[in-house]
Design an enzyme around this catalytic site. Structure first.
Site, short mmCIF file in Angstrom:
data_model
loop_
_atom_site.label_atom_id
_atom_site.label_comp_id
_atom_site.label_asym_id
_atom_site.label_seq_id
_atom_site.Cartn_x
_atom_site.Cartn_y
_atom_site.Cartn_z
CG ASP A 66 -1.97 1.06 1.19
OD1 ASP A 66 -2.87 0.94 0.34
OD2 ASP A 66 -1.89 1.99 1.97
CD GLU A 103 -2.27 2.26 -3.34
OE1 GLU A 103 -3.41 2.66 -3.63
OE2 GLU A 103 -1.82 2.28 -2.19
#
Length: 428
Positions: A66, A103
């Protein structure tokens, strides 16, 4: 958590070490939680050791980081090296087959390399680590996470026949080039005729002031049109589609968007429930909303549209528009619609699986085999035409010499001729 919070862990091991601090000594929270400082040696060791433990003890075969851009490139490379060292003989795991992605957004206190070379999209080129491709996402859906929700894209009515001013039309054609580059693995050096009429590399195609293509290998391209953040694809279409568009017309938009992800070179990622028209009743930030808005109905009786007005804390600014849309029972698909969408999704997976031409493993194969047609300033807007050939010296698909793929986002049927293919025998 940090400090003396009941759920603080890292600060109780070495206070003030594991979290990234601002100049005033406060912990950075640009990720919406307490940011960890993986540029510190023991925090990096914790990341690496944990990855190895999960791979060997629990057989986890992929890791998604993340907000990976808040880590450093060296941190992610250390994770990759440690996993690659795992062997079936010694560890019971082929570490080289464990996939790592995340990400690659570049923002907050690490933006622009402020804390070191961070793991943002362009910095991860050549790493073999995947990053989410927001270029193709925005081209297909329209707009972006922080744009007006009504902005349309290739699959959501951008080319529905209405005339556009010249500047807007040029921007629309450029957004199709984002999709083309994504279909070609988002390779930085893939070349084709761009919307301007010039031959461009993927990197030279402008994406909001940055280069569109940034990978050197298709496995670095994570292709998606919806994820857990922001509206589901069905809910995004509710904002973007013309009010008069029927449920079957909206399903066609959804199917088109999913098909582009499914037939791209790289690693497709599908949001849970996209195959059954999943709705969160327009809730864009549903991690705190419970099962009422996050429900997945695998009886296929409902897609969870119109179950209520989402919580104010993440959606209040749009409440009036949301209330109006959610009161429209005509936007709720019937069970046969949901099952039809599922059948289309399965068909796309079967097509992708049917030929290695849809799953080219290295950049050289994409350069040699993949080509786009209907490009440049005089193209027919709303049509992407792509061929993938099996005549590059290596016979990847013994059953097929060439695959032709056409994505038609227009309201009407289209006839298009690809030069050199007249008289060739094709099967649907």
């Amino acid at each position: 958590a940090r400090g003396q919070h009941p759920r603080s862990v890292l600060d109780r091991i070495v206070p003030g070490y594991y979290h990234r601090l601002e100049e005033n000594g406060a912990v950075s929270t640009s990720t919406c939680c307490q940011n960890t400082a993986s540029e510190h040696r023991m925090m990096r060791k914790l990341m690496v050791d944990t990855g190895v433990r999960w791979a060997t003890a629990y057989r986890v075969d992929g890791f998604r980081f993340d907000l990976m851009g808040h880590h450093m490139v060296a941190d992610m490379q250390a994770v990759r090296v440690a996993l690659d060292a795992l062997t079936l003989e010694h560890d019971g795991v082929d570490g080289g087959s464990v996939y790592v992605y995340g990400e690659g957004w570049d923002f907050g206190e690490v933006a622009g390399g402020a804390r070191g070379v961070n793991a943002s999209q362009h910095n991860m080129t050549g790493s073999g680590i995947g990053t989410f491709n927001d270029r193709l996402r925005d081209g297909v859906r329209g707009g972006g996470p922080f744009s007006p929700k009504q902005e349309r894209g290739f699959a959501t009515g951008l080319f529905d026949g209405e005339a556009m001013p010249d500047e807007q039309a040029a921007a629309a054609l450029n957004s199709i080039d984002w999709i083309r580059v994504g279909l070609a693995g988002n390779l930085a050096d893939f070349e084709f005729i761009g919307a301007s009429g010039r031959r461009l590399s993927g990197f030279e195609v402008d994406y909001k002031g940055s280069g569109t293509g940034y990978t050197s290998d298709p496995q670095e391209n994570v292709v998606y049109v919806s994820a857990h953040d922001n509206e589901t694809l069905w809910d995004a279409i509710a904002y973007k589609a013309a009010d008069s568009l029927s449920v079957p017309g909206r399903i066609r938009m959804q199917n088109l968007a999913v098909s582009i992800a499914a037939l791209s070179q790289g690693v497709p990622l599908f949001h849970a429930g996209v195959e059954i028209l999943r709705s969160k009743s327009l809730d864009r930030d549903s991690f705190d909303s419970g099962d009422w808005f996050n429900h997945l109905d695998f009886t296929y009786e409902s897609n969870n549209w119109g179950v209520g007005l989402p919580p104010e804390w993440a959606n209040g600014a749009d409440w009036d528009v949301m209330r109006s849309l959610l009161n429209r029972s005509s936007l709720k698909p019937r069970p046969e619609h949901i099952r039809g969408s599922l059948a289309h999704f399965v068909e796309m997976l079967r097509i992708r699986r049917s030929s290695p031409l849809f799953r080219l493993r290295v950049a050289d194969e994409i350069h040699a085999r993949l080509a786009f047609h209907n490009t440049g300033p005089s193209q027919l807007p709303g049509l992407i035409a792509m061929t993938i050939q099996d005549t590059a010296g290596v016979d990847l698909d013994p059953e097929r010499e060439l695959v032709a793929v056409l994505f038609n986002s227009r309201q009407e049927d289209v006839r298009f001729e690809i030069r050199g293919l007249r008289g060739r025998a094709f099967a649907l």
